[in-house]
Design an enzyme around this catalytic site. Structure first.
Site, PDB file in Angstrom:
ATOM      1  N   GLY A   1       0.850  -1.189   0.000  1.00  0.00           N
ATOM      2  CA  GLY A   1       0.000   0.000   0.000  1.00  0.00           C
ATOM      3  C   GLY A   1       0.882   1.234   0.000  1.00  0.00           C
ATOM      4  O   GLY A   1       0.784   2.090   0.867  1.00  0.00           O
TER       5      GLY A   1
ATOM      6  N   CYS B   1       2.882   0.854   6.005  1.00  0.00           N
ATOM      7  CA  CYS B   1       2.917   2.222   6.538  1.00  0.00           C
ATOM      8  C   CYS B   1       1.543   2.874   6.427  1.00  0.00           C
ATOM      9  O   CYS B   1       1.000   2.992   5.322  1.00  0.00           O
ATOM     10  CB  CYS B   1       3.927   3.058   5.762  1.00  0.00           C
ATOM     11  SG  CYS B   1       5.595   2.441   5.917  1.00  0.00           S
TER      12      CYS B   1
ATOM     13  N   ASP C   1      -4.888   1.643   5.759  1.00  0.00           N
ATOM     14  CA  ASP C   1      -6.252   2.120   5.997  1.00  0.00           C
ATOM     15  C   ASP C   1      -6.762   1.481   7.286  1.00  0.00           C
ATOM     16  O   ASP C   1      -6.672   0.267   7.463  1.00  0.00           O
ATOM     17  CB  ASP C   1      -7.151   1.747   4.812  1.00  0.00           C
ATOM     18  CG  ASP C   1      -6.720   2.476   3.532  1.00  0.00           C
ATOM     19  OD1 ASP C   1      -6.213   3.604   3.658  1.00  0.00           O
ATOM     20  OD2 ASP C   1      -6.875   1.916   2.437  1.00  0.00           O
TER      21      ASP C   1
ATOM     22  N   THR D   1       7.189   9.114   4.329  1.00  0.00           N
ATOM     23  CA  THR D   1       5.911   8.694   3.752  1.00  0.00           C
ATOM     24  C   THR D   1       4.999   9.914   3.687  1.00  0.00           C
ATOM     25  O   THR D   1       5.090  10.818   4.532  1.00  0.00           O
ATOM     26  CB  THR D   1       5.239   7.614   4.635  1.00  0.00           C
ATOM     27  OG1 THR D   1       5.174   8.097   5.971  1.00  0.00           O
ATOM     28  CG2 THR D   1       6.005   6.307   4.631  1.00  0.00           C
ATOM     29  N   GLU D   2       4.113   9.920   2.702  1.00  0.00           N
ATOM     30  CA  GLU D   2       3.179  11.048   2.570  1.00  0.00           C
ATOM     31  C   GLU D   2       2.315  11.155   3.832  1.00  0.00           C
ATOM     32  O   GLU D   2       2.050  12.252   4.325  1.00  0.00           O
ATOM     33  CB  GLU D   2       2.297  10.884   1.337  1.00  0.00           C
ATOM     34  CG  GLU D   2       2.958  11.341   0.040  1.00  0.00           C
ATOM     35  CD  GLU D   2       4.009  10.391  -0.501  1.00  0.00           C
ATOM     36  OE1 GLU D   2       4.059   9.229  -0.057  1.00  0.00           O
ATOM     37  OE2 GLU D   2       4.796  10.828  -1.369  1.00  0.00           O
TER      38      GLU D   2
HETATM   39  N1  SAM Z   1       1.956   3.911   2.715  1.00  0.00           N
HETATM   40  C1  SAM Z   1       1.594   5.225   2.193  1.00  0.00           C
HETATM   41  C2  SAM Z   1       2.004   6.296   3.185  1.00  0.00           C
HETATM   42  O1  SAM Z   1       2.367   5.933   4.312  1.00  0.00           O
HETATM   43  O2  SAM Z   1       1.998   7.477   2.822  1.00  0.00           O
HETATM   44  C3  SAM Z   1       0.110   5.309   1.864  1.00  0.00           C
HETATM   45  C4  SAM Z   1      -0.846   5.149   3.029  1.00  0.00           C
HETATM   46  S1  SAM Z   1      -2.567   5.239   2.520  1.00  0.00           S
HETATM   47  C5  SAM Z   1      -3.393   5.693   3.958  1.00  0.00           C
HETATM   48  C6  SAM Z   1      -2.982   3.522   2.291  1.00  0.00           C
HETATM   49  C7  SAM Z   1      -2.693   3.048   0.878  1.00  0.00           C
HETATM   50  O3  SAM Z   1      -2.872   1.637   0.782  1.00  0.00           O
HETATM   51  C8  SAM Z   1      -3.587   3.674  -0.147  1.00  0.00           C
HETATM   52  O4  SAM Z   1      -2.801   4.222  -1.180  1.00  0.00           O
HETATM   53  C9  SAM Z   1      -4.439   2.513  -0.655  1.00  0.00           C
HETATM   54  O5  SAM Z   1      -4.839   2.647  -1.994  1.00  0.00           O
HETATM   55  C10 SAM Z   1      -3.494   1.343  -0.451  1.00  0.00           C
HETATM   56  N2  SAM Z   1      -4.143   0.035  -0.283  1.00  0.00           N
HETATM   57  C11 SAM Z   1      -5.224  -0.239   0.469  1.00  0.00           C
HETATM   58  N3  SAM Z   1      -5.518  -1.555   0.415  1.00  0.00           N
HETATM   59  C12 SAM Z   1      -4.586  -2.124  -0.410  1.00  0.00           C
HETATM   60  C13 SAM Z   1      -4.378  -3.453  -0.875  1.00  0.00           C
HETATM   61  N4  SAM Z   1      -5.167  -4.447  -0.510  1.00  0.00           N
HETATM   62  N5  SAM Z   1      -3.330  -3.682  -1.696  1.00  0.00           N
HETATM   63  C14 SAM Z   1      -2.527  -2.664  -2.083  1.00  0.00           C
HETATM   64  N6  SAM Z   1      -2.686  -1.400  -1.679  1.00  0.00           N
HETATM   65  C15 SAM Z   1      -3.705  -1.116  -0.851  1.00  0.00           C
END
Ligand code: SAM
Length: 230
Positions: A48, A126, A129, A204-205
């Protein structure tokens, strides 16, 4: 929905050379019909990865280690891959960023189709969700089942890194990893000396957003244990 996603049948059929062209093993990949191979395997996984801040921070720190972000949102995965291509071009002389890539995938599905047993040395989770509601907990990226997949692809001694600003999710991740026989928590003193923890906090963002909002960040690392003898 991710029903349009295609998954490799096995790690061997993944077209890794197209993601890491600078790491193609030229000797093993002659002009014969044999498929091109890399001279090393992907070792670091960012689950993610969002907009790729962690990958872009880690890539120049470990230029010889291949790292991959998995991101489920098509446009975000594309954005990260394009950012990496641009960085490669801008850094052509130093050859930096050749070791990073991103692909669109649902990390909750078929992880062992991408990676062999014990292939990875680090997995980053990181700011996943949080899925606050109890009936949504099954959508969390940390669970008994998924932890067994992480244990499969991580080598003994390898580390699963977690960070979140949601304390209840932190507790959930700690509980689930601690309950898993393949993992033990890394002592906090050890966390502090780890450059990857610094990157996860500040590059991380989401880490940056939490910083701006003066929120808390909860970090926990888990070491993949040796399998017990039969
Ligand atoms: N890791 C990054 C950060 O720390 O800035 C992004 C965190 S963001 C809150 C969560 C990310 O996980 C989102 O971009 C979402 O699209 C992705 N995501 C959620 N479920 C996922 C899955 N099953 N497989 C891959 N990516 C996923």
């Amino acid at each position: 929905s991710d029903h349009t996603l295609v998954y490799p049948e096995s790690p061997e059929v993944m077209d890794w050379p197209s993601y890491y062209p600078a790491f193609v093993d030229e000797e093993a990949s002659g002009e014969t019909a044999s498929p091109r191979r890399l001279r090393k395997d992907v070792e670091i996984l960012d689950i993610g990865c969002g907009f790729g801040g962690l990958l872009v921070a880690l890539a120049p720190l470990m230029p010889e280690t291949l790292m991959l972000g998995l991101e489920i949102r098509t446009s975000v995965a594309q954005f990260v891959q394009e950012k990496i291509w641009a960085l490669r071009e801008q850094n052509a002389a130093s050859k930096l960023y050749q070791n990073a890539a991103c692909l669109r995938a649902n990390a909750m599905k078929f992880l062992p189709n991408f990676f062999r047993k014990a292939q990875l040395s680090k997995i980053f989770i990181c700011f996943p969700d949080p899925h606050f509601k109890a009936r949504k907990h099954k959508a969390r990226i940390v669970s008994a089942t998924l932890n067994s997949e992480y244990a499969f692809v991580l080598r003994p001694g390898g580390i699963a890194y977690t960070i979140t600003d949601v304390e209840a999710l932190h507790d959930w991740m700690v509980d689930h990893f601690s309950a898993h026989p393949s993992f033990e928590r890394v002592p906090e003193e050890e966390e502090q000396g780890d450059e990857c923890v610094k990157a996860m906090m500040s590059e991380t963002e989401e880490g940056k957003k939490v910083e701006r909002n003066k929120g808390q960040k909860f970090v926990a690392l888990f070491r993949r244990l040796e399998d017990p003898p039969w």
